[in-house]
Design an enzyme around this catalytic site. Structure first.
Site, PDB file in Angstrom:
ATOM      1  N   ASP A 108      -3.119 -27.695  14.944  1.00  0.00           N
ATOM      2  CA  ASP A 108      -2.894 -29.175  14.279  1.00  0.00           C
ATOM      3  C   ASP A 108      -2.788 -28.889  12.797  1.00  0.00           C
ATOM      4  OD1 ASP A 108      -3.239 -31.721  13.435  1.00  0.00           O
ATOM      5  OD2 ASP A 108      -3.840 -32.455  15.368  1.00  0.00           O
TER       6      ASP A 108
ATOM      7  N   ASN B  34       6.917 -28.650   7.772  1.00  0.00           N
ATOM      8  CA  ASN B  34       7.812 -29.646   8.394  1.00  0.00           C
ATOM      9  C   ASN B  34       7.107 -30.503   9.595  1.00  0.00           C
ATOM     10  OD1 ASN B  34      10.619 -30.302   9.900  1.00  0.00           O
ATOM     11  ND2 ASN B  34       9.407 -29.232  11.633  1.00  0.00           N
TER      12      ASN B  34
ATOM     13  N   TYR C 282       4.481 -44.637   6.713  1.00  0.00           N
ATOM     14  CA  TYR C 282       5.425 -43.307   7.029  1.00  0.00           C
ATOM     15  C   TYR C 282       6.236 -43.217   5.357  1.00  0.00           C
ATOM     16  CZ  TYR C 282       9.312 -40.000   8.265  1.00  0.00           C
ATOM     17  OH  TYR C 282      10.070 -39.023   8.574  1.00  0.00           O
TER      18      TYR C 282
ATOM     19  N   LYS D 163       5.700 -39.926   2.645  1.00  0.00           N
ATOM     20  CA  LYS D 163       6.842 -39.037   2.499  1.00  0.00           C
ATOM     21  C   LYS D 163       7.002 -39.164   0.909  1.00  0.00           C
ATOM     22  CE  LYS D 163       7.868 -37.392   6.286  1.00  0.00           C
ATOM     23  NZ  LYS D 163       7.590 -35.938   6.858  1.00  0.00           N
TER      24      LYS D 163
HETATM   25  P1  NAD Z   1      10.422 -33.991  16.035  1.00  0.00           P
HETATM   26  O1  NAD Z   1       9.234 -35.068  16.510  1.00  0.00           O
HETATM   27  O2  NAD Z   1      11.445 -33.553  16.804  1.00  0.00           O
HETATM   28  O3  NAD Z   1       9.325 -32.823  15.674  1.00  0.00           O
HETATM   29  C1  NAD Z   1       8.194 -32.699  15.081  1.00  0.00           C
HETATM   30  C2  NAD Z   1       7.126 -31.582  15.469  1.00  0.00           C
HETATM   31  O4  NAD Z   1       6.149 -31.546  14.816  1.00  0.00           O
HETATM   32  C3  NAD Z   1       6.822 -31.699  17.006  1.00  0.00           C
HETATM   33  O5  NAD Z   1       7.115 -30.395  17.634  1.00  0.00           O
HETATM   34  C4  NAD Z   1       5.353 -31.996  17.084  1.00  0.00           C
HETATM   35  O6  NAD Z   1       4.530 -31.672  18.072  1.00  0.00           O
HETATM   36  C5  NAD Z   1       5.130 -31.545  15.683  1.00  0.00           C
HETATM   37  N1  NAD Z   1       3.838 -32.018  15.002  1.00  0.00           N
HETATM   38  C6  NAD Z   1       3.504 -33.269  14.717  1.00  0.00           C
HETATM   39  N2  NAD Z   1       2.502 -33.527  14.276  1.00  0.00           N
HETATM   40  C7  NAD Z   1       1.594 -32.169  14.069  1.00  0.00           C
HETATM   41  C8  NAD Z   1       0.386 -31.694  13.702  1.00  0.00           C
HETATM   42  N3  NAD Z   1      -0.372 -32.691  13.188  1.00  0.00           N
HETATM   43  N4  NAD Z   1       0.385 -30.336  13.840  1.00  0.00           N
HETATM   44  C9  NAD Z   1       1.414 -29.740  14.446  1.00  0.00           C
HETATM   45  N5  NAD Z   1       2.502 -29.946  14.815  1.00  0.00           N
HETATM   46  C10 NAD Z   1       2.646 -31.335  14.556  1.00  0.00           C
HETATM   47  O7  NAD Z   1      10.406 -34.601  14.692  1.00  0.00           O
HETATM   48  P2  NAD Z   1      11.844 -34.080  13.610  1.00  0.00           P
HETATM   49  O8  NAD Z   1      12.633 -35.270  13.567  1.00  0.00           O
HETATM   50  O9  NAD Z   1      12.246 -33.059  13.825  1.00  0.00           O
HETATM   51  O10 NAD Z   1      10.806 -34.283  12.233  1.00  0.00           O
HETATM   52  C11 NAD Z   1      10.480 -32.920  11.405  1.00  0.00           C
HETATM   53  C12 NAD Z   1      10.154 -33.542  10.124  1.00  0.00           C
HETATM   54  O11 NAD Z   1      11.360 -34.253   9.410  1.00  0.00           O
HETATM   55  C13 NAD Z   1       9.248 -34.584   9.897  1.00  0.00           C
HETATM   56  O12 NAD Z   1       8.293 -34.258   8.804  1.00  0.00           O
HETATM   57  C14 NAD Z   1       9.997 -35.809   9.773  1.00  0.00           C
HETATM   58  O13 NAD Z   1       9.325 -36.674   9.073  1.00  0.00           O
HETATM   59  C15 NAD Z   1      11.073 -35.420   8.880  1.00  0.00           C
HETATM   60  N6  NAD Z   1      12.153 -36.299   8.843  1.00  0.00           N
HETATM   61  C16 NAD Z   1      12.912 -36.504  10.030  1.00  0.00           C
HETATM   62  C17 NAD Z   1      13.972 -37.540  10.199  1.00  0.00           C
HETATM   63  C18 NAD Z   1      14.684 -37.728  11.290  1.00  0.00           C
HETATM   64  O14 NAD Z   1      15.407 -38.650  11.347  1.00  0.00           O
HETATM   65  N7  NAD Z   1      14.473 -36.910  12.394  1.00  0.00           N
HETATM   66  C19 NAD Z   1      14.498 -37.940   8.856  1.00  0.00           C
HETATM   67  C20 NAD Z   1      13.912 -37.805   7.807  1.00  0.00           C
HETATM   68  C21 NAD Z   1      12.789 -37.011   7.635  1.00  0.00           C
END
Ligand code: NAD
Length: 252
Positions: free
Chosen positions: A56, A83, A147, A151
């Protein structure tokens, strides 16, 4: 496999997994880190040679242990992709402190802790940090009090890192994804939010995990060797626009 080691946090699924896949296809040694052990094990099983570490990123002791394991197993670290992230959409009045902290501890504290722990290993031979923020950190919107603020802070943290770490040959850049249909987005994007995104995005669609991973891997590569402190929106043009897109579509 070349000897470059790339660590991706939140690599069990979504954008993190797509990034791990791409690094792997480039022949890099991939370290996949996530707090979801089961999903991580399934994802890592698809990438031969990948090192999977349950961690984590918001817990300092776990971060220290994870980075020590990378050092012991791989002996080096070249690329860190911060990420891992959580999304929780709610208005100011309903965001109590515990809810605020849940978002901040992963999205902001996690980036700080991982970068700091990896620094001694990165600084040995330069390297690259890529932090994943969001268009929600570039432009304010409703429901994103925690959020969006987390960011925006990641964007500035990236610039601080670039300013401080350049003399060690470490580059730090930030990617701001637009909407991608991952588990994270599906949990918070209502049909109304989805429709609003389509209206507000010049390319008129969500992005894919691979489209975001491509930008991350470019910034991690030598092709970006003179790029640091930058914020790259991979967002279909969302950040560039103002009002009027739906009205104008089809008329030009
Ligand atoms: P997702 O939920 O599919 O994957 C996120 C992963 O991070 C998961 O496997 C989760 O278990 C892991 N995670 C969360 N908190 C954690 C922690 N404290 N320690 C270790 N692992 C942890 O999300 P995603 O959409 O692939 O997002 C990835 C990144 O992209 C994030 O930072 C998110 O904010 C950013 N993002 C996503 C979007 C979108 O629309 N999907 C848009 C803008 C930014």
């Amino acid at each position: 496999m070349n000897d470059t080691v790339a660590l991706v946090t939140g690599a069990a699924r979504g954008i993190g997994l797509a990034t791990a896949n791409l690094f792997h296809a480039e022949g890099k040694r991939v370290v996949m880190l996530d707090r979801d052990g089961e999903e991580l094990a399934n994802a890592a099983a698809t990438l031969p040679g990948a090192l999977a570490i349950i961690c984590d990123v918001s817990i300092p002791q776990q971060v220290a242990q994870a980075v020590a394991e990378v050092e012991q197993t791989c002996g080096r670290l070249d690329i860190l992709v911060n990420n891992a992230g959580v999304a929780d959409f709610g208005p100011l009045a309903e965001t109590d402190f515990a809810r605020w902290r849940r978002v901040m501890e992963t999205n902001l504290d996690g980036v700080f802790l991982m970068s700091q722990a990896c620094l001694p290993h990165l600084s040995v031979r330069g390297g690259a940090i890529i932090n994943i923020a969001s268009i929600s950190g570039l432009r304010a919107s409703t429901l994103r009090i925690a959020y969006g603020t987390s960011k925006a802070a990641v964007i500035h943290l990236t610039k601080q890192q670039a300013a401080e770490l350049g003399e060690f040959g470490i580059r730090a850049n930030c990617v701001c994804p637009g909407p991608v249909g991952t588990k994270l987005a599906l949990a918070v994007h209502s049909p109304e939010i989805r429709a609003a995104y389509h209206d507000a995005i010049p390319l008129n669609r969500y992005g894919t995990e691979r489209e975001i991973a491509d930008v991350i891997c470019f910034l991690a590569s030598d092709r970006a060797s003179y790029v640091t402190g930058q914020v790259v929106a991979s967002d279909g043009g969302f950040d560039a626009t103002g009002v009027g897109l739906p009205a104008l579509r089809g008329s030009s």
